[in-house]
Design a protein around this motif. Structure first.
Motif, PDB file in Angstrom:
ATOM      1  N   MET A  14       0.837  -1.199   0.000  1.00  0.00           N
ATOM      2  CA  MET A  14       0.000   0.000   0.000  1.00  0.00           C
ATOM      3  C   MET A  14       0.869   1.246   0.000  1.00  0.00           C
ATOM      4  N   ASN A  15       1.974   1.183   0.728  1.00  0.00           N
ATOM      5  CA  ASN A  15       2.889   2.321   0.766  1.00  0.00           C
ATOM      6  C   ASN A  15       3.493   2.562  -0.618  1.00  0.00           C
ATOM      7  N   ALA A  16       3.830   1.474  -1.319  1.00  0.00           N
ATOM      8  CA  ALA A  16       4.393   1.610  -2.670  1.00  0.00           C
ATOM      9  C   ALA A  16       3.367   2.230  -3.617  1.00  0.00           C
ATOM     10  N   GLU A  17       2.095   1.854  -3.455  1.00  0.00           N
ATOM     11  CA  GLU A  17       1.047   2.422  -4.313  1.00  0.00           C
ATOM     12  C   GLU A  17       0.829   3.903  -3.980  1.00  0.00           C
ATOM     13  N   LEU A  18       0.904   4.233  -2.680  1.00  0.00           N
ATOM     14  CA  LEU A  18       0.791   5.637  -2.287  1.00  0.00           C
ATOM     15  C   LEU A  18       1.947   6.445  -2.885  1.00  0.00           C
ATOM     16  N   TYR A  19       3.146   5.850  -2.870  1.00  0.00           N
ATOM     17  CA  TYR A  19       4.292   6.542  -3.467  1.00  0.00           C
ATOM     18  C   TYR A  19       4.065   6.753  -4.965  1.00  0.00           C
ATOM     19  N   SER A  20       3.477   5.743  -5.625  1.00  0.00           N
ATOM     20  CA  SER A  20       3.183   5.880  -7.057  1.00  0.00           C
ATOM     21  C   SER A  20       2.263   7.082  -7.274  1.00  0.00           C
ATOM     22  N   ALA A  21       1.213   7.177  -6.459  1.00  0.00           N
ATOM     23  CA  ALA A  21       0.275   8.304  -6.590  1.00  0.00           C
ATOM     24  C   ALA A  21       0.994   9.632  -6.380  1.00  0.00           C
ATOM     25  N   TYR A  22       1.887   9.633  -5.413  1.00  0.00           N
ATOM     26  CA  TYR A  22       2.657  10.835  -5.058  1.00  0.00           C
ATOM     27  C   TYR A  22       3.603  11.215  -6.208  1.00  0.00           C
ATOM     28  N   LEU A  23       4.292  10.207  -6.741  1.00  0.00           N
ATOM     29  CA  LEU A  23       5.240  10.419  -7.841  1.00  0.00           C
ATOM     30  C   LEU A  23       4.536  11.001  -9.059  1.00  0.00           C
ATOM     31  N   TYR A  24       3.382  10.420  -9.409  1.00  0.00           N
ATOM     32  CA  TYR A  24       2.696  10.894 -10.616  1.00  0.00           C
ATOM     33  C   TYR A  24       2.049  12.263 -10.401  1.00  0.00           C
ATOM     34  N   LEU A  25       1.678  12.555  -9.173  1.00  0.00           N
ATOM     35  CA  LEU A  25       1.169  13.896  -8.888  1.00  0.00           C
ATOM     36  C   LEU A  25       2.294  14.921  -9.062  1.00  0.00           C
ATOM     37  N   ALA A  26       3.504  14.552  -8.614  1.00  0.00           N
ATOM     38  CA  ALA A  26       4.670  15.436  -8.797  1.00  0.00           C
ATOM     39  C   ALA A  26       4.952  15.614 -10.281  1.00  0.00           C
ATOM     40  N   MET A  27       4.852  14.534 -11.051  1.00  0.00           N
ATOM     41  CA  MET A  27       5.099  14.620 -12.496  1.00  0.00           C
ATOM     42  C   MET A  27       4.037  15.489 -13.169  1.00  0.00           C
ATOM     43  N   ALA A  28       2.784  15.375 -12.698  1.00  0.00           N
ATOM     44  CA  ALA A  28       1.692  16.166 -13.282  1.00  0.00           C
ATOM     45  C   ALA A  28       1.982  17.653 -13.121  1.00  0.00           C
ATOM     46  N   SER A  29       2.406  18.043 -11.935  1.00  0.00           N
ATOM     47  CA  SER A  29       2.672  19.453 -11.690  1.00  0.00           C
ATOM     48  C   SER A  29       3.878  19.924 -12.488  1.00  0.00           C
ATOM     49  N   TRP A  30       4.925  19.067 -12.529  1.00  0.00           N
ATOM     50  CA  TRP A  30       6.123  19.419 -13.306  1.00  0.00           C
ATOM     51  C   TRP A  30       5.763  19.602 -14.779  1.00  0.00           C
ATOM     52  N   ALA A  31       4.983  18.673 -15.342  1.00  0.00           N
ATOM     53  CA  ALA A  31       4.610  18.753 -16.763  1.00  0.00           C
ATOM     54  C   ALA A  31       3.815  20.029 -17.038  1.00  0.00           C
ATOM     55  N   SER A  32       2.965  20.404 -16.084  1.00  0.00           N
ATOM     56  CA  SER A  32       2.173  21.622 -16.246  1.00  0.00           C
ATOM     57  C   SER A  32       3.089  22.840 -16.367  1.00  0.00           C
ATOM     58  N   THR A  33       4.148  22.863 -15.562  1.00  0.00           N
ATOM     59  CA  THR A  33       5.067  24.010 -15.616  1.00  0.00           C
ATOM     60  C   THR A  33       5.864  24.044 -16.921  1.00  0.00           C
TER      61      THR A  33
END
Ligand code: OFO
Length: 174
Positions: A14-33
């Protein structure tokens, strides 16, 4: 009922899946910039999907009468340099998740836990799908080159991805 060893392994996943969600949220914001709104949308949808993966584990662990123990989620990177590198990192990450799911199935077999082994089959199929779709995006980016008209078209396509809440999961968490 699942063994303590199995519960701990599922909690860890579950922690690994939470990290995945966190990682892709970071990528989403980076891509937006970077002006890549389509890619940002794609990663944002992916982040939401990862949360549904967390909830599947949550529901399963709870249904077995075990407790979900949450742990610290690691900090993801903030700079992914290029969109090609961001998707390459996505593929490497998903391949690592696939390996962990396979290891979890190994533990389920060691524990004679057929219910958990069957539950995990959904994740096996999901990982095949995820690796395939990310691989296709990487191929497209490589063909188009990271800048220019080709990337613009790919970004538009990535912008069409829509998050769909799995029907059964809605019922389970409602
Ligand atoms: Fe949960 O599938 Fe990606 O990490």
């Amino acid at each position: 009922m699942i063994t303590d060893k199995m519960t701990q392994a599922l909690n860890k996943q579950m922690n690994a899946e939470l990290y995945s969600a966190y990682l892709y949220l970071a990528m989403a914001s980076w891509a937006s910039t970077q002006g890549l709104r389509g890619a940002s949308n794609w990663f944002f949808v992916q982040s939401r999907e990862e949360m549904t993966h967390v909830w599947r584990f949550y529901n399963y662990v709870s249904s077995q009468g075990s407790q979900v123990i949450l742990d610290t989620v690691a900090k993801p990177p903030a700079d992914f340099e290029t969109i090609a590198k961001a998707f390459a990192e996505t593929l490497v990450h998903e391949q690592a998740v696939t390996a962990i799911i396979n290891a979890l199935i190994g533990i389920a077999h060691e524990e004679n836990d057929n219910a958990t082994a069957i539950f995990l089959q959904w994740y096996v199929n999901e990982q095949v799908e995820e690796e395939e779709s990310v691989g296709e995006i990487i191929d497209q980016i490589n063909l188009a080159g990271p800048v220019g008209g080709g990337m613009l078209l790919i970004d538009r396509e990535l912008g069409t991805r829509v998050f769909k809440m799995p029907v059964g999961l809605v019922a389970a968490v409602a």
